[in-house]
Design a protein around this motif. Structure first.
Motif, PDB file in Angstrom:
ATOM      1  N   ASN A   5      99.798   1.683  37.553  1.00 54.02           N
ATOM      2  CA  ASN A   5     100.317   1.388  36.205  1.00 54.02           C
ATOM      3  C   ASN A   5     101.141   2.548  35.651  1.00 54.02           C
ATOM      4  O   ASN A   5     102.157   2.355  34.995  1.00 54.02           O
ATOM      5  CB  ASN A   5      99.164   1.129  35.224  1.00 54.02           C
ATOM      6  N   ARG A   6     100.663   3.770  35.889  1.00 50.64           N
ATOM      7  CA  ARG A   6     101.345   4.956  35.345  1.00 50.64           C
ATOM      8  C   ARG A   6     102.751   5.085  35.938  1.00 50.64           C
ATOM      9  O   ARG A   6     103.736   5.217  35.206  1.00 50.64           O
ATOM     10  CB  ARG A   6     100.507   6.204  35.670  1.00 50.64           C
ATOM     11  N   ALA A 142     100.524   4.400  29.301  1.00 51.41           N
ATOM     12  CA  ALA A 142     100.114   3.594  30.460  1.00 51.41           C
ATOM     13  C   ALA A 142      98.623   3.813  30.673  1.00 51.41           C
ATOM     14  O   ALA A 142      98.134   4.944  30.586  1.00 51.41           O
ATOM     15  CB  ALA A 142     100.884   4.020  31.700  1.00 51.41           C
ATOM     16  N   ASN A 143      97.924   2.733  30.926  1.00 55.19           N
ATOM     17  CA  ASN A 143      96.463   2.823  31.057  1.00 55.19           C
ATOM     18  C   ASN A 143      96.023   2.557  32.499  1.00 55.19           C
ATOM     19  O   ASN A 143      96.501   1.639  33.145  1.00 55.19           O
ATOM     20  CB  ASN A 143      95.833   1.789  30.098  1.00 55.19           C
ATOM     21  N   GLU A 144      95.141   3.422  32.981  1.00 59.86           N
ATOM     22  CA  GLU A 144      94.474   3.170  34.266  1.00 59.86           C
ATOM     23  C   GLU A 144      93.000   3.473  34.050  1.00 59.86           C
ATOM     24  O   GLU A 144      92.665   4.619  33.740  1.00 59.86           O
ATOM     25  CB  GLU A 144      95.034   4.066  35.370  1.00 59.86           C
ATOM     26  N   TYR A 148      94.439   7.246  29.559  1.00 63.21           N
ATOM     27  CA  TYR A 148      95.667   6.811  28.878  1.00 63.21           C
ATOM     28  C   TYR A 148      96.724   7.891  29.096  1.00 63.21           C
ATOM     29  O   TYR A 148      96.537   9.028  28.678  1.00 63.21           O
ATOM     30  CB  TYR A 148      95.408   6.583  27.390  1.00 63.21           C
ATOM     31  N   ASP A 188      99.072  -2.947  23.811  1.00 62.44           N
ATOM     32  CA  ASP A 188      97.607  -2.913  23.896  1.00 62.44           C
ATOM     33  C   ASP A 188      97.139  -1.549  24.406  1.00 62.44           C
ATOM     34  O   ASP A 188      96.095  -1.040  23.990  1.00 62.44           O
ATOM     35  CB  ASP A 188      97.101  -4.009  24.845  1.00 62.44           C
ATOM     36  N   ASP A 189      97.920  -0.961  25.314  1.00 64.30           N
ATOM     37  CA  ASP A 189      97.539   0.357  25.841  1.00 64.30           C
ATOM     38  C   ASP A 189      97.581   1.410  24.734  1.00 64.30           C
ATOM     39  O   ASP A 189      96.747   2.322  24.697  1.00 64.30           O
ATOM     40  CB  ASP A 189      98.464   0.772  26.989  1.00 64.30           C
ATOM     41  N   TYR A 190      98.548   1.271  23.817  1.00 59.64           N
ATOM     42  CA  TYR A 190      98.599   2.226  22.705  1.00 59.64           C
ATOM     43  C   TYR A 190      97.374   2.063  21.806  1.00 59.64           C
ATOM     44  O   TYR A 190      96.807   3.051  21.336  1.00 59.64           O
ATOM     45  CB  TYR A 190      99.899   2.067  21.901  1.00 59.64           C
TER      46      TYR A 190
END
Ligand SMILES: C[S@@+](CC[C@H](N)C(=O)[O-])C[C@H]1O[C@@H](n2cnc3c(N)ncnc32)[C@H](O)[C@@H]1O
Length: 237
Positions: A5-6, A142-144, A148, A188-190
């Motif tokens: 994702n990142r 970006a979330n993993e 974050y 949503d990641d924010y």
């Protein structure tokens, strides 16, 4: 080729048809992806260590991209010539190191866009950029799993201090702005990133309340928490 994702979020911020330098490329997956998907016309991957350079050469060879991706050994922007790259990606390193790479290089002046992904010291990096005539134009998270990652798109020029539209009425101290960013894209990641910051400050608050009577620090933490809850309210609208 599938990216994490990142790295995917970084790839999505890169303009089409530019020449990209990936500083600290390690495995070289980002470059290989950008060429495979026809996003960029040429890439230059570099790393300060020989092991990563060899891994990157292996990635480039195994994908048949030796004509489109150069692989170079060297620290920071040293392996690059002036005006050779439009976009510089510096990802997966500490914010202080990213700052030093930019400030020590004459080549940096000829780079049009920087995509920066600091692992630590994000506030230090943002403050330095703003105070040194760099303009953060966009930021994404970006979330993993539970992490974050903050990704900054930066150009030369005076910082446009206007915050993202949705947080414009929140009057925050500079320190907090530099910690959470001010050109953040809503996602949503924010939201997850802000929730995690709130949890962090709640823990600090309860630790201070339990173990110390230092009221200045407690006041500051409470103030930051109030502001973060205001940000959270804006996000939910
Ligand atoms: C954690 S990896 C990140 C790899 C890739 N950029 C990413 O985001 O997935 C950091 C890489 O940066 C390299 N590195 C560390 N300091 C560097 C410097 N000053 N100049 C260039 N590369 C550096 C390391 O050798 C390592 O391969």
């Amino acid at each position: 080729m599938k990216l994490t994702n990142r790295l995917q979020a970084i790839a999505e911020l890169i303009d089409k048809d530019v020449v990209v330098g990936d500083i600290g490329s390690d495995h070289g997956y980002l470059m290989a992806y950008l060429i495979e998907k026809n996003i960029i016309k040429k890439g230059i991957a570099s790393d300060i260590n020989e092991g990563p350079v060899r891994n990157c050469e292996e990635t480039v060879k195994s994908h048949g991209f030796t004509d489109q991706i150069d692989v170079r050994l060297g620290g920071g922007l040293l392996p690059y010539k002036k005006n050779e790259i439009h976009t510089a990606v510096i990802a997966g390193m500490g914010g202080q190191l990213i700052r030093d790479i930019i400030l020590e290089s004459k080549v940096a002046k000829t780079v049009d866009t920087f995509i920066l992904q600091p692992m630590t010291g994000q506030d230090v990096l943002r403050r330095w950029l703003v105070e040194n005539n760099y303009n953060i134009i966009k930021e994404v998270i970006a979330n993993e799993q539970d992490r974050y990652y903050e990704i900054l798109v930066v150009k030369h020029g005076k910082q446009d201090k206007t915050m993202s539209d949705w947080m414009i009425d929140i009057d925050m101290d500079d320190d907090l702005i530099y910690e959470i960013g001010f050109k953040m894209m809503m996602s949503d990641d924010y939201k997850g990133f802000i929730d995690k910051k709130i949890k962090k400050y709640e823990v600090i608050k309860s630790n201070i309340e339990k173990h110390s009577k230092v009221s200045d620090k407690l006041d500051q933490v409470k103030h930051n928490l109030d502001k973060l809850y205001e940000v959270k309210k804006c996000i939910q609208i």
